[in-house]
Design an enzyme around this catalytic site. Structure first.
Site, PDB file in Angstrom:
ATOM      1  N   TRP A 274      -4.206  13.348   3.116  1.00 54.48           N
ATOM      2  CA  TRP A 274      -5.722  12.998   3.743  1.00 54.48           C
ATOM      3  C   TRP A 274      -5.844  11.923   4.235  1.00 54.48           C
ATOM      4  O   TRP A 274      -7.038  11.802   4.928  1.00 54.48           O
ATOM      5  CB  TRP A 274      -6.204  12.949   1.996  1.00 54.48           C
ATOM      6  CG  TRP A 274      -6.568  14.053   1.551  1.00 54.48           C
ATOM      7  CD1 TRP A 274      -6.062  15.372   1.690  1.00 54.48           C
ATOM      8  CD2 TRP A 274      -7.288  14.516   0.129  1.00 54.48           C
ATOM      9  NE1 TRP A 274      -6.592  16.434   1.019  1.00 54.48           N
ATOM     10  CE2 TRP A 274      -7.178  15.981  -0.140  1.00 54.48           C
ATOM     11  CE3 TRP A 274      -8.348  13.540  -0.561  1.00 54.48           C
ATOM     12  CZ2 TRP A 274      -8.064  16.442  -1.145  1.00 54.48           C
ATOM     13  CZ3 TRP A 274      -8.768  14.138  -1.704  1.00 54.48           C
ATOM     14  CH2 TRP A 274      -8.674  15.444  -1.973  1.00 54.48           C
ATOM     15  N   ASN A 275      -4.837  10.993   4.400  1.00 54.09           N
ATOM     16  CA  ASN A 275      -5.170   9.824   5.161  1.00 54.09           C
ATOM     17  C   ASN A 275      -5.091  10.421   6.863  1.00 54.09           C
ATOM     18  O   ASN A 275      -6.202   9.966   7.456  1.00 54.09           O
ATOM     19  CB  ASN A 275      -3.955   8.873   5.184  1.00 54.09           C
ATOM     20  CG  ASN A 275      -3.795   8.061   3.981  1.00 54.09           C
ATOM     21  OD1 ASN A 275      -2.934   7.322   3.457  1.00 54.09           O
ATOM     22  ND2 ASN A 275      -5.033   7.789   3.467  1.00 54.09           N
TER      23      ASN A 275
ATOM     24  N   GLU B 135      -7.088   2.539  -6.840  1.00 50.36           N
ATOM     25  CA  GLU B 135      -8.258   2.661  -5.777  1.00 50.36           C
ATOM     26  C   GLU B 135      -9.504   2.896  -6.168  1.00 50.36           C
ATOM     27  O   GLU B 135      -9.602   3.153  -7.361  1.00 50.36           O
ATOM     28  CB  GLU B 135      -7.961   3.948  -4.663  1.00 50.36           C
ATOM     29  CG  GLU B 135      -8.766   3.975  -3.370  1.00 50.36           C
ATOM     30  CD  GLU B 135      -8.734   2.626  -2.677  1.00 50.36           C
ATOM     31  OE1 GLU B 135      -8.856   1.491  -3.253  1.00 50.36           O
ATOM     32  OE2 GLU B 135      -8.215   2.688  -1.388  1.00 50.36           O
TER      33      GLU B 135
ATOM     34  N   GLN C  96     -10.033   9.764  -0.234  1.00 52.64           N
ATOM     35  CA  GLN C  96      -9.184   9.876  -1.605  1.00 52.64           C
ATOM     36  C   GLN C  96      -9.731   9.383  -2.632  1.00 52.64           C
ATOM     37  O   GLN C  96      -9.871  10.036  -3.877  1.00 52.64           O
ATOM     38  CB  GLN C  96      -7.759   9.563  -1.297  1.00 52.64           C
ATOM     39  CG  GLN C  96      -6.951  10.313  -0.050  1.00 52.64           C
ATOM     40  CD  GLN C  96      -5.656   9.777   0.047  1.00 52.64           C
ATOM     41  OE1 GLN C  96      -4.871  10.605  -0.278  1.00 52.64           O
ATOM     42  NE2 GLN C  96      -5.243   8.782   0.445  1.00 52.64           N
TER      43      GLN C  96
ATOM     44  N   GLY D 206      -5.488   1.186  -0.183  1.00 49.26           N
ATOM     45  CA  GLY D 206      -6.119   0.592   0.781  1.00 49.26           C
ATOM     46  C   GLY D 206      -7.333  -0.656   0.535  1.00 49.26           C
ATOM     47  O   GLY D 206      -7.136  -1.693   0.509  1.00 49.26           O
TER      48      GLY D 206
ATOM     49  N   THR E 137      -0.827   9.458   3.525  1.00 48.30           N
ATOM     50  CA  THR E 137      -0.543  10.717   3.006  1.00 48.30           C
ATOM     51  C   THR E 137      -1.466  11.935   3.709  1.00 48.30           C
ATOM     52  O   THR E 137      -1.892  11.542   4.675  1.00 48.30           O
ATOM     53  CB  THR E 137      -1.738  10.614   1.730  1.00 48.30           C
ATOM     54  OG1 THR E 137      -3.021  10.464   1.889  1.00 48.30           O
ATOM     55  CG2 THR E 137      -1.165   9.543   0.521  1.00 48.30           C
TER      56      THR E 137
ATOM     57  N   ARG F 145       0.875  -1.173  -0.006  1.00 47.43           N
ATOM     58  CA  ARG F 145       0.059   0.026   0.071  1.00 47.43           C
ATOM     59  C   ARG F 145       0.767   1.080   0.117  1.00 47.43           C
ATOM     60  O   ARG F 145       1.934   1.143   0.550  1.00 47.43           O
ATOM     61  CB  ARG F 145      -0.924   0.020   1.351  1.00 47.43           C
ATOM     62  CG  ARG F 145      -2.066   1.182   1.214  1.00 47.43           C
ATOM     63  CD  ARG F 145      -2.488   1.216   2.607  1.00 47.43           C
ATOM     64  NE  ARG F 145      -3.561   2.354   2.657  1.00 47.43           N
ATOM     65  CZ  ARG F 145      -4.018   2.911   3.656  1.00 47.43           C
ATOM     66  NH1 ARG F 145      -3.806   2.454   4.774  1.00 47.43           N
ATOM     67  NH2 ARG F 145      -4.986   3.922   3.611  1.00 47.43           N
ATOM     68  N   HIS F 146       0.417   2.274  -0.640  1.00 50.41           N
ATOM     69  CA  HIS F 146       1.173   3.648  -0.693  1.00 50.41           C
ATOM     70  C   HIS F 146       1.522   4.244   0.844  1.00 50.41           C
ATOM     71  O   HIS F 146       0.633   3.864   1.905  1.00 50.41           O
ATOM     72  CB  HIS F 146       0.273   4.812  -1.614  1.00 50.41           C
ATOM     73  CG  HIS F 146      -0.822   5.064  -0.869  1.00 50.41           C
ATOM     74  ND1 HIS F 146      -1.044   5.668   0.132  1.00 50.41           N
ATOM     75  CD2 HIS F 146      -1.992   4.559  -1.294  1.00 50.41           C
ATOM     76  CE1 HIS F 146      -2.256   6.082   0.588  1.00 50.41           C
ATOM     77  NE2 HIS F 146      -3.028   4.967  -0.310  1.00 50.41           N
ATOM     78  N   GLY F 147       2.524   4.899   1.004  1.00 49.81           N
ATOM     79  CA  GLY F 147       2.662   5.475   2.320  1.00 49.81           C
ATOM     80  C   GLY F 147       1.595   6.575   2.610  1.00 49.81           C
ATOM     81  O   GLY F 147       0.594   6.924   1.839  1.00 49.81           O
TER      82      GLY F 147
END
Length: 210
Positions: A31-32, A107, A38, A170, A29, A25-27
């Site tokens: 917005w996370n 996503e 997102q 995610g 962010t 999964r991306h690191g």
């Protein structure tokens, strides 16, 4: 809460690839951190997110070094969204492989809810509270449904012909892991999605590595 799959989606499930899929999964962010939805919009990685990507890169280097002739055989694929591409570039400092983009592992599109916080979504759609905390994303106006996302992920899996690193997201990652683990959609959407792990997916199941 029930996420229904139609028979056509179930029949489209491919055989699991014989080659390992290393899923990331991306690191984290911005917005996370803000609990903002997102989907296929984007925000930048945080300092923590960049550190997570670097950590994952070191894990992946250790894993691929066990694969014979890995520089010639391992494929590095990323969702084309900005946060996944930034993660891929940081990871690739450890690998130095060509980065291929594939929109099929992007996503889930959350339609008109993208850019909104979870609180804003729930305040504007109080009926969601009846469906529990999981799977709400697949009820977004103009958004994708579970079986639509699953179909594009299955198409990606059907073309895996070598050991592959996939840098995804995610919810898309949950669906992939759920498929390999034989989980129902209801269980798949409840999977944890840490951003500093690698999941090794093989026909034998799912292994979390960190």
């Amino acid at each position: 809460m029930s996420i229904a799959l139609n028979d056509q989606a179930a029949e489209a499930a491919p055989a699991l690839p014989s080659h390992p899929l290393l899923l990331v999964r991306h690191g984290q962010t911005e917005w996370n951190v803000a609990a903002r939805c997102q989907g296929q919009l984007d925000s930048n990685l945080t300092t923590r997110g960049r550190a997570q990507a670097d950590h994952v890169g070191s894990i992946l280097r250790r894993l691929v070094e066990a694969i014979p002739d890995w520089r010639e055989t391992v494929r590095l694929v990323a969702s084309p969204l900005g946060r996944t591409m930034e993660t891929a570039r940081i990871i690739n400092r450890h690998l130095d492989l060509p980065i291929q983009q594939d929109a099929r592992i992007a996503e889930v599109s959350f339609g008109r809810w993208e850019g909104m916080t979870r609180d804003e979504i729930y305040r504007g759609n109080p009926w969601l509270s009846a469906h529990g905390p999981h799977g709400w994303q697949f009820r977004a106006p103009a958004g994708e449904r579970y079986e639509q996302v699953q179909a594009r992920l299955f198409a990606f899996l059907a073309e895996i012909d070598r050991p592959t690193i996939a840098i995804s997201h995610g919810m898309s990652g949950r669906i992939l892991r759920g498929h390999y683990a034989g989980l129902s959609p209801e269980r798949a959407v409840r999977l944890a999605v840490p951003q500093d792990r690698v999941w090794r997916l093989t026909p034998k199941g799912v292994e979390e590595l960190g």
